[in-house]
Motif scaffolding. Structure first.
Motif, PDB file in Angstrom:
ATOM      1  N   ARG A  92      11.568   7.072  -2.559  1.00  0.00           N
ATOM      2  CA  ARG A  92      11.858   7.209  -1.127  1.00  0.00           C
ATOM      3  C   ARG A  92      12.776   6.078  -0.661  1.00  0.00           C
ATOM      4  O   ARG A  92      13.710   6.296   0.119  1.00  0.00           O
ATOM      5  N   PRO A 119      18.519  15.927   4.353  1.00  0.00           N
ATOM      6  CA  PRO A 119      17.529  16.239   3.323  1.00  0.00           C
ATOM      7  C   PRO A 119      18.090  17.173   2.252  1.00  0.00           C
ATOM      8  O   PRO A 119      18.667  18.213   2.572  1.00  0.00           O
ATOM      9  N   ARG A 156       0.666  16.060  -2.699  1.00  0.00           N
ATOM     10  CA  ARG A 156       0.577  15.104  -1.597  1.00  0.00           C
ATOM     11  C   ARG A 156       0.139  13.745  -2.148  1.00  0.00           C
ATOM     12  O   ARG A 156      -0.493  13.686  -3.213  1.00  0.00           O
ATOM     13  N   ALA A 184      12.396  12.623   3.455  1.00  0.00           N
ATOM     14  CA  ALA A 184      12.281  12.058   4.800  1.00  0.00           C
ATOM     15  C   ALA A 184      13.203  10.857   4.983  1.00  0.00           C
ATOM     16  O   ALA A 184      13.548  10.501   6.105  1.00  0.00           O
ATOM     17  N   ALA A 185      13.601  10.234   3.875  1.00  0.00           N
ATOM     18  CA  ALA A 185      14.446   9.041   3.987  1.00  0.00           C
ATOM     19  C   ALA A 185      15.927   9.370   3.835  1.00  0.00           C
ATOM     20  O   ALA A 185      16.763   8.479   3.839  1.00  0.00           O
ATOM     21  N   ALA A 220       2.538   3.015   1.884  1.00  0.00           N
ATOM     22  CA  ALA A 220       2.797   3.638   3.191  1.00  0.00           C
ATOM     23  C   ALA A 220       3.509   4.978   3.057  1.00  0.00           C
ATOM     24  O   ALA A 220       4.465   5.252   3.772  1.00  0.00           O
ATOM     25  N   LEU A 221       3.043   5.818   2.142  1.00  0.00           N
ATOM     26  CA  LEU A 221       3.604   7.165   2.040  1.00  0.00           C
ATOM     27  C   LEU A 221       3.073   8.005   3.194  1.00  0.00           C
ATOM     28  O   LEU A 221       1.971   7.769   3.685  1.00  0.00           O
ATOM     29  N   PHE A 222       3.864   8.987   3.622  1.00  0.00           N
ATOM     30  CA  PHE A 222       3.407   9.857   4.706  1.00  0.00           C
ATOM     31  C   PHE A 222       2.377  10.825   4.134  1.00  0.00           C
ATOM     32  O   PHE A 222       2.711  11.662   3.287  1.00  0.00           O
ATOM     33  N   PRO A 223       1.120  10.752   4.578  1.00  0.00           N
ATOM     34  CA  PRO A 223       0.048  11.507   3.911  1.00  0.00           C
ATOM     35  C   PRO A 223       0.157  13.015   4.127  1.00  0.00           C
ATOM     36  O   PRO A 223      -0.405  13.778   3.355  1.00  0.00           O
ATOM     37  N   HIS A 224       0.896  13.433   5.158  1.00  0.00           N
ATOM     38  CA  HIS A 224       0.959  14.861   5.449  1.00  0.00           C
ATOM     39  C   HIS A 224       2.137  15.527   4.762  1.00  0.00           C
ATOM     40  O   HIS A 224       2.381  16.711   4.979  1.00  0.00           O
ATOM     41  N   MET A 225       2.878  14.762   3.951  1.00  0.00           N
ATOM     42  CA  MET A 225       4.049  15.335   3.293  1.00  0.00           C
ATOM     43  C   MET A 225       3.860  15.272   1.777  1.00  0.00           C
ATOM     44  O   MET A 225       3.228  14.362   1.262  1.00  0.00           O
ATOM     45  N   ASN A 237       0.831  -1.216   0.000  1.00  0.00           N
ATOM     46  CA  ASN A 237       0.000   0.000   0.000  1.00  0.00           C
ATOM     47  C   ASN A 237       0.866   1.266   0.000  1.00  0.00           C
ATOM     48  O   ASN A 237       0.360   2.352   0.213  1.00  0.00           O
ATOM     49  N   ALA A 252      -2.292  11.862  -1.566  1.00  0.00           N
ATOM     50  CA  ALA A 252      -3.719  11.722  -1.877  1.00  0.00           C
ATOM     51  C   ALA A 252      -4.045  12.246  -3.267  1.00  0.00           C
ATOM     52  O   ALA A 252      -5.036  11.844  -3.865  1.00  0.00           O
TER      53      ALA A 252
END
Lengths: 222, 373
Positions: B141, B104, B125, B99-100, B86-91, B84, B127
């Motif tokens: 990532r 950065p 994002r 982030a990885a 698992a991306l960070f939805p708020h980024m 799925n 979404a």
């Protein structure tokens, strides 16, 4: 208008939130992510203040904080004055009484952060602390925010516990809610009305801020 | 070996196997769901600790249960893409990639998004991205971590079929940029056969077959575990021309092959996956058939199955094709090793996604060096 009582109420609410914010993050996260023996019991204990009558709860706190109790005696030795009928005693009672309001929504907030995202954070090389700051808190924030607003509003309005543990000492334990009660007892309906209106206004503002903030966070996430 | 794994456990599912993956090698872990594929991947990532086991990466021990070594996940240099994503939805996509990173770096994150085919979508994002786009962000990532091991856990199963085919082709194209060992978990045998160098077939936590993809796909034990209907072999073919009737002409060691058109330029080296049960064998060269493809070969060996079927291994040039015919037919034809036979294949029995480019590099040549060793 009892400005002293208003200021005391705000001070009490502020410090309660200040203490419960890290505590709710810590305990809410623990209850959300960890499975451990006695977890059900811990959750029940956190919920207890919600169902106990404030007078009953206040009575036990009074016993626990009294000079004859271990906690009360320890406090007396450490600080030279007793814990009951002081601001500090009131603050401790307020923190305990607000546990369900602070921890429950925070726990729900953290539960919304899936295991897959926390695993992803670790696989991205984030330490647990960094993962908390970069991934968990931003996503659990609506829950934590709700927790803090509920705590703030609830502290402003609490009456029974304050009366039992704090009494009504001006500048020390007489909060706005107690002051309103005193004025009504003294047939000073006008002051009681003003202070009640102030409390209503503060409550409305608090709720408005919460809704705005959570809507903004919701927009940011969608 | 770049990655060496030994795992033994009894719960939550029994596991007992060991495998090695070389630098730049892509190993597919295949098997039915519940066989322990994902659990094994989680053990490599440190998200789950087996009772006994060792995980050694480039000489560094990540896990040694006996020596009480268990490096926490965030200190294991690994990239992972899960089902799925698992991306960070708020980024944003860019922030997800950054982030990885240890430090950065926006331009480098942008380069990685370009590499996986997502230029210009960095500010969106998750979404606002399609499933295929999210998968690319997840891959970027994973690479941003500069991983010593890349783990792909059913990365293509959450996207639709055309997207899946495109993504798989891009993974092949990216292979030149993946110098680390790659472990791909999948239950799609076609995907494993076309993408992987080697395979481990898992059945209830045990490896029933392991080795090069071609060897495993010809291994009766592996086929028993995977289901005999999955038996297939790969035939190298060169795309000669696209014909006006919707077919493409290929040249192979056994003769010409006409298959439904694929999106590649004439001259491309391809791999054609031929299902064993789609092949008809004939002693003489048949005439008057509707089937367009008749390849010449020599029977290499015959392995009878448990049921009515028999597997005939036919050498075509340097390659072995599998033909699954009935034991009855093999008996009537009196097939013996060394016999010359013809393999007959309907053009339409070869699915479009069973024809892939064989050359790994190519399209992304200019991006070389983006993923450092």
């Amino acid at each position: 208008m009892d400005w002293q009582a208003l200021s005391l109420s705000l001070r009490l609410a502020f410090w309660t939130v200040a203490i419960l914010l890290p505590l709710s993050i810590l305990l809410g996260r623990l209850l959300a992510f960890r499975q451990f023996r006695g977890k059900g019991l811990a959750e029940a204990l956190v919920m207890l203040p919600l169902v106990l009558p404030p007078t009953v709860f206040g009575f036990y706190l009074l016993l626990a904080f009294g000079r004859n109790s271990r906690i009360g005696a320890f406090w007396q030795d450490m600080f030279g004055h007793q814990l009951v009928f002081t601001f500090e005693g009131l603050l401790i009672a307020s923190v305990i009484f607000n546990l369900p309001f602070a921890i429950q929504p925070a726990q729900r907030g953290f539960e919304a952060v899936g295991q897959d995202l926390r695993d992803a954070a670790r696989c991205c090389g984030m330490s647990p602390l960094r993962s908390l700051w970069k991934v968990e808190l931003p996503l659990a924030w609506p829950g934590v925010m709700t927790a803090m607003v509920l705590t703030f509003a609830h502290t402003l309005g609490e009456f029974g516990i304050v009366l039992m543990v704090g009494g009504s000492i001006p500048g020390e334990t007489r909060t706005l809610a107690i002051s309103i009660y005193d004025r009504v007892q003294g047939f000073d309906d006008r002051s009681a009305a003003i202070m009640s209106a102030v409390l209503v206004a503060i409550s409305l503002i608090t709720i408005a801020i919460t809704l705005t903030l959570s809507a903004r966070i919701g927009r940011r996430l969608s | 070996m770049a990655l060496s794994v030994t795992v033994r456990a009894t719960a939550p599912i029994p596991l007992d196997l060991a495998f090695d993956v070389g630098q730049g090698e892509l190993l597919a872990l295949v098997g039915p769901s519940g066989a322990g594929k994902t659990t094994l991947l989680r053990a490599i990532a440190g998200l789950w600790r087996p009772d006994e086991g060792r995980v050694v990466v480039k000489g560094a021990t990540w896990l040694d249960a006996a020596a009480l070594i268990d490096l926490p996940t965030h200190r294991r240099r690994l990239g992972i893409v899960v089902q799925n994503f698992a991306l960070f939805p708020h980024m944003s996509a860019l922030a997800n990639v950054m982030a990885a990173m240890d430090a950065p770096n926006r331009p480098e994150a942008g380069r990685l998004l370009d590499l996986v085919g997502l230029p210009g979508l960095g500010e969106r994002r998750p979404a606002a991205l399609s499933g295929g786009q999210q998968q690319r962000v997840a891959l970027a990532r994973a690479l941003a971590r500069r991983p010593d091991v890349l783990l792909l856990d059913e990365p293509f199963s959450a996207v639709d079929r055309p997207t899946r085919e495109r993504l798989q082709a891009e993974i092949l194209a990216l292979r030149a940029h993946l110098p680390m060992p790659v472990v791909l978990v999948t239950h799609d045998i076609n995907e494993a056969q076309l993408l992987a160098d080697s395979m481990v077939v898992l059945e209830s936590g045990h490896a029933v077959a392991a080795g090069s993809t071609a060897a495993v796909m010809a291994n009766p034990e592996a086929l028993r575990a995977l289901g005999i209907r999955e038996a297939a072999s790969l035939l190298p073919a060169t795309l000669v021309a696209h014909l006006p009737d919707g077919l493409s002409r290929f040249e192979t060691a056994g003769g010409a092959l006409f298959l439904p058109s694929v999106g590649a330029a004439p001259g491309s080296r391809m791999q054609v996956r031929i299902m064993a049960h789609d092949v008809i064998l004939s002693r003489g060269r048949p005439e008057g058939l509707s089937a367009q493809n008749i390849l010449a070969g020599t029977v290499a060996r015959i392995t009878p199955g448990e049921g009515p079927g028999t597997m005939v291994h036919v050498a075509v040039g340097d390659h072995e094709l599998l033909a699954r015919i009935t034991r009855r037919a093999a008996g009537q034809m009196m097939l013996e090793p060394g016999d010359a036979v013809h393999l007959i294949l309907k053009s339409l029995s070869v699915a479009r996604d069973h024809v892939r480019r064989a050359d790994h590099a190519g399209e992304c040549g200019s991006m070389a060096g983006v993923v450092p060793e």
